[in-house]
Scaffold this motif. Structure first.
Motif, PDB file in Angstrom:
ATOM      1  N   ALA A 195       0.638  -0.996  -0.260  1.00  0.00           N
ATOM      2  CA  ALA A 195      -0.004   0.001   0.686  1.00  0.00           C
ATOM      3  C   ALA A 195       0.889   1.309   0.302  1.00  0.00           C
ATOM      4  O   ALA A 195       0.684   2.132  -0.499  1.00  0.00           O
ATOM      5  N   GLY A 196       1.734   1.188   0.865  1.00  0.00           N
ATOM      6  CA  GLY A 196       2.892   2.733   0.921  1.00  0.00           C
ATOM      7  C   GLY A 196       3.281   2.926  -0.490  1.00  0.00           C
ATOM      8  O   GLY A 196       2.911   3.500  -0.608  1.00  0.00           O
ATOM      9  N   THR A 197       4.267   1.450  -0.614  1.00  0.00           N
ATOM     10  CA  THR A 197       4.690   2.134  -2.002  1.00  0.00           C
ATOM     11  C   THR A 197       3.440   2.283  -3.290  1.00  0.00           C
ATOM     12  O   THR A 197       4.432   3.426  -4.111  1.00  0.00           O
ATOM     13  N   ALA A 198       2.833   1.830  -3.336  1.00  0.00           N
ATOM     14  CA  ALA A 198       2.060   2.476  -4.276  1.00  0.00           C
ATOM     15  C   ALA A 198       1.334   3.684  -4.203  1.00  0.00           C
ATOM     16  O   ALA A 198       1.022   5.082  -4.915  1.00  0.00           O
ATOM     17  N   VAL A 199       1.282   4.151  -3.360  1.00  0.00           N
ATOM     18  CA  VAL A 199       0.990   5.259  -2.341  1.00  0.00           C
ATOM     19  C   VAL A 199       1.842   6.747  -3.325  1.00  0.00           C
ATOM     20  O   VAL A 199       1.987   7.351  -3.391  1.00  0.00           O
ATOM     21  N   GLU A 200       3.513   6.564  -2.329  1.00  0.00           N
ATOM     22  CA  GLU A 200       4.729   6.800  -3.049  1.00  0.00           C
ATOM     23  C   GLU A 200       4.328   7.361  -4.534  1.00  0.00           C
ATOM     24  O   GLU A 200       4.705   8.535  -4.566  1.00  0.00           O
ATOM     25  N   LEU A 201       4.181   6.006  -5.714  1.00  0.00           N
ATOM     26  CA  LEU A 201       4.493   6.443  -6.547  1.00  0.00           C
ATOM     27  C   LEU A 201       3.943   7.685  -7.429  1.00  0.00           C
ATOM     28  O   LEU A 201       4.181   8.070  -8.143  1.00  0.00           O
ATOM     29  N   ALA A 202       2.194   7.423  -6.408  1.00  0.00           N
ATOM     30  CA  ALA A 202       0.774   8.597  -7.247  1.00  0.00           C
ATOM     31  C   ALA A 202       1.514   9.888  -6.161  1.00  0.00           C
ATOM     32  O   ALA A 202       1.196  10.648  -7.214  1.00  0.00           O
ATOM     33  N   THR A 203       2.485   9.778  -5.148  1.00  0.00           N
ATOM     34  CA  THR A 203       2.581  11.641  -5.429  1.00  0.00           C
ATOM     35  C   THR A 203       4.290  11.943  -4.844  1.00  0.00           C
ATOM     36  O   THR A 203       4.536  12.000  -6.458  1.00  0.00           O
ATOM     37  N   THR A 204       5.036  11.222  -4.222  1.00  0.00           N
ATOM     38  CA  THR A 204       6.746  11.810  -4.607  1.00  0.00           C
ATOM     39  C   THR A 204       7.439  10.799  -5.477  1.00  0.00           C
ATOM     40  O   THR A 204       7.966  11.829  -6.295  1.00  0.00           O
ATOM     41  N   GLY A 205       7.265   9.944  -6.444  1.00  0.00           N
ATOM     42  CA  GLY A 205       6.898   9.617  -7.009  1.00  0.00           C
ATOM     43  C   GLY A 205       7.051  10.323  -8.588  1.00  0.00           C
ATOM     44  O   GLY A 205       7.855  10.584  -9.582  1.00  0.00           O
ATOM     45  N   GLY A 206       5.405  10.436  -8.466  1.00  0.00           N
ATOM     46  CA  GLY A 206       4.880  11.234  -9.824  1.00  0.00           C
ATOM     47  C   GLY A 206       5.728  12.655 -10.202  1.00  0.00           C
ATOM     48  O   GLY A 206       5.769  12.835 -10.847  1.00  0.00           O
ATOM     49  N   ALA A 207       5.909  13.687  -8.605  1.00  0.00           N
ATOM     50  CA  ALA A 207       6.979  14.780  -8.766  1.00  0.00           C
ATOM     51  C   ALA A 207       8.137  14.225  -9.064  1.00  0.00           C
ATOM     52  O   ALA A 207       8.021  15.543  -9.787  1.00  0.00           O
ATOM     53  N   GLU A 208       8.539  13.719  -8.651  1.00  0.00           N
ATOM     54  CA  GLU A 208      10.475  13.442  -9.110  1.00  0.00           C
ATOM     55  C   GLU A 208       9.869  13.050 -10.574  1.00  0.00           C
ATOM     56  O   GLU A 208      11.148  13.585 -11.845  1.00  0.00           O
ATOM     57  N   ALA A 209       9.076  11.816 -11.155  1.00  0.00           N
ATOM     58  CA  ALA A 209       8.693  11.651 -12.582  1.00  0.00           C
ATOM     59  C   ALA A 209       8.945  13.150 -13.544  1.00  0.00           C
ATOM     60  O   ALA A 209       9.219  13.479 -14.719  1.00  0.00           O
ATOM     61  N   ILE A 210       8.547  13.881 -12.972  1.00  0.00           N
ATOM     62  CA  ILE A 210       7.403  15.268 -13.520  1.00  0.00           C
ATOM     63  C   ILE A 210       8.439  16.352 -13.626  1.00  0.00           C
ATOM     64  O   ILE A 210       8.547  17.204 -14.244  1.00  0.00           O
TER      65      ILE A 210
END
Lengths: 426, 426
Positions: free
Chosen positions: A328-343
């Motif tokens: 769960a925590g990883t999935a949420v991270e991908l949609a928040t911090t991960g996404g922000a870093e990706a863009i």
């Protein structure tokens, strides 16, 4: 500068876990979180009781205006879908259609908790207009097909878009260059894109390795994978947001890691179009930056990032035969911090922390699916719905309050989007 | 007998497609649909403008009371999950806990458009009480583990449950026998179950071939697959609702077709627990009856059947590498007519047609994700959310009106469910 206070709220802490406290917002920025001093005198106070604050979700890959084609053509082969349905309809698109289609997407994204999206389409100044007006944050790219007669015009428009809008709307708009994909942009065109990127200091948003057929064609034509080909033309040195990366080899992953390519993973679209499954656990293992995206509403068919969070967790558990994959925590991270870093916005959004922009979503936890409250992170990832989103703040401005859009006339939007959508396919 | 009229509504027609008209309900039954005569004098009229009427969704496999364990234990290996978390917590369950846990599940199901569910658990007279009071329709089975010390008691309780509740609550409750699975019920116990089923004229609800490990163990112990073993003990002659059937061979499918075994497909739970993917396209090709289920909220983690519809369509497109697999219409059929047939109620529910029970869900199509209106069936399958459910009628009775539960005190329910859920894991 307006001062806001979100009082007595449970929030997703930057350090992980869920904590209780207050959030002080000074203008566009989070000033304090947790214990807010009594000397903080807000202009407006929001009661956070019974709500969960999370960083605004980041949709790292979409084509917003294609919302006009939602439900127009489903359950079709990709090329049949494009050639007989999407391309003929897109040929009729006007600037006004793109404006209203983008606003439809933006409204749906705000209502389901997305505060930033990365877009690739055309008539992009219309998208910029919609972004400016609605208050959302966006990374915009003018899609370019090097094989099309409009290739030179697309380069010129991309440069103009960058010059006019990069950093505009109080910094809410960033502009990237958007070469569509290796199969529509031959190396000589990509060389021009790279030169323009260097000249402007712009990053690149591109589709890479979405289908097995695309990878096979690239191997046949150039003797290498799309990733290796992009590396060869120098594209990967520009800072790249790569959508899909479904069919990538361990060697491709090594190249991407080396060049710090960031991935937009689109599980819903990849499943619906039967494109395949991106090796996300392997990417994360290799240390790559991964964000999540919806792709367009024409291939999803909604823009609800909470669905993508859940799909990501479920899809990779199933595919890796491991119920521990993407917890769960990883999935949420991908949609928040991960996404922000990706863009490319990892330093300003994706986290609830002092100094970050106030891009904040408050979820109403009163629905039955939020009980019992054993674990709020699990409830967020596996049970929550986009319709739980109650309040959305972007850049310190309230754009959704009590589930009502504050910057968009929803009634007119529905009329325009429906009329225009139906006209395009007549 | 109360007469209802749903006026001016778009509805999912029995013949396929979406039509516009009225629905006349006489007591528990749909009397007319489409053009309703002017001589129909209703006691109450519901305005259907802007709404889509669909048959109430059928959740063919769940363990309702396990909603108390929602978010308690995720991202774990199945046996670790069961042994260290679920079984110890279940050992503390009281009759009252099962009553409130079931009510939590029923309330969530009604709110997201489910009008009938098939349940397997224990303290089943408490579940029957919750079903009777709330107005939902259900097929109840007392879960039996032949290897447990309670095996004989479970048989006796199953018989008592059948005698007391089968056909009760105005016919809303049906009772099946619930041998848990081949790996918990050895052949000699199953023989007793079959004898009891014959004596009572009861059908059977069982877990079959959920994991690869279970199938391998069965092969080792008995030299045959779980399906073939069940056939050998005569179980498949009783009328069987088989949950999961993930790991089945073409020969198993032939046996199931021959014995008219009906399948409850649970894509969300199967993905989350990494159990595998049931060969649903192959089952449908073979002419098998397939319905959809959520499994429990402990492994899903919500009870939203619209999510299962979408997951079914997406999962099988991805797995079969075919974007034409399980198109929108098929996915919706599985959750309605397919589900009704799977649980043995195909003659009374699952369709909007005269003579069928009035189990009807009205979806509010005003949300942005319902625009443009190119294709309502696509919007239902790929874009809709459980929160769009506006009105729910079961057996002619309105149980949800304007998104408000009419038969359940939601405030008390939340208090009881949360308190009890948290107590169980202390």
């Amino acid at each position: 500068m307006t001062k806001l206070l979100v009082r007595n709220i449970e929030y997703l802490a930057d350090q992980g876990g869920v904590r209780q406290g207050d959030i002080a917002i000074d203008g566009a920025t989070i000033a304090q979180i947790g214990a807010v001093g009594a000397d903080w005198r807000p202009d407006q106070t929001i009661d956070g009781t019974g709500k969960l604050a999370i960083p605004g979700l980041i949709n790292t890959h979409t084509h917003a205006a294609m919302s006009l084609f939602r439900s127009y053509a489903d359950d079709m082969l990709l090329m049949d879908w494009l050639k007989t349905r999407i391309w003929p309809a897109e040929a009729k698109l006007t600037a006004g259609d793109v404006y209203w289609g983008s606003q439809l997407a933006i409204a749906e994204m705000i209502k389901s908790g997305t505060t930033t999206f990365a877009d690739m389409y055309f008539f992009m100044s219309e998208v910029a207009k919609a972004v400016t007006e609605t208050g959302i944050r966006a990374v915009l790219a003018r899609g370019m097909a090097g094989v099309a007669p409009t290739a030179q015009q697309a380069l010129a428009e991309s440069e103009a878009l960058f010059e006019e809008f990069h950093g505009s709307a109080d910094g809410r708009i960033t502009v990237m260059l958007g070469p569509h994909a290796p199969y529509t942009c031959p190396p000589d065109f990509l060389t021009k894109v790279v030169a323009l990127a260097r000249k402007l200091g712009a990053e690149i948003h591109i589709h890479l390795a979405e289908t097995a057929g695309e990878v096979a064609e690239c191997q046949t034509a150039y003797g290498k994978s799309p990733i290796a080909l992009m590396d060869e033309v120098g594209l990967l040195d520009c800072g790249v947001l790569a959508a899909h990366c479904v069919h990538v080899s361990p060697e491709d992953i090594r190249i991407m890691k080396n060049k710090q390519v960031r991935i937009a993973h689109n599980p819903g679209s990849n499943m619906k179009l039967a494109s395949g499954i991106a090796p996300v656990p392997q990417m994360l293992e290799a240390g790559l930056t991964v964000g999540l995206g919806t792709d367009s509403a024409a291939s999803n068919n909604n823009l609800d990032m909470l669905e993508e969070i859940r799909l990501t967790a479920l899809l990779h558990k199933m595919h890796s035969n491991d119920p521990l994959a993407i917890p769960a925590g990883t999935a949420v991270e991908l949609a928040t911090t991960g996404g922000a870093e990706a863009i490319g916005l990892g330093k300003i959004t994706g986290k609830l922390a002092p100094g970050y922009k106030a891009d904040i979503v408050l979820l109403d936890m009163s629905g039955l699916h939020w009980y019992p409250r054993h674990d709020r992170l699990s409830l967020l990832a596996y049970s929550a719905a986009g319709s739980d989103v109650h309040t959305v703040i972007v850049n310190g401005r309230i754009v959704l309050e009590n589930k009502q859009l504050k910057t968009i006339d929803e009634e007119r939007l529905i009329y325009e989007a429906n009329t225009r959508g139906l006209r395009l396919v007549r």
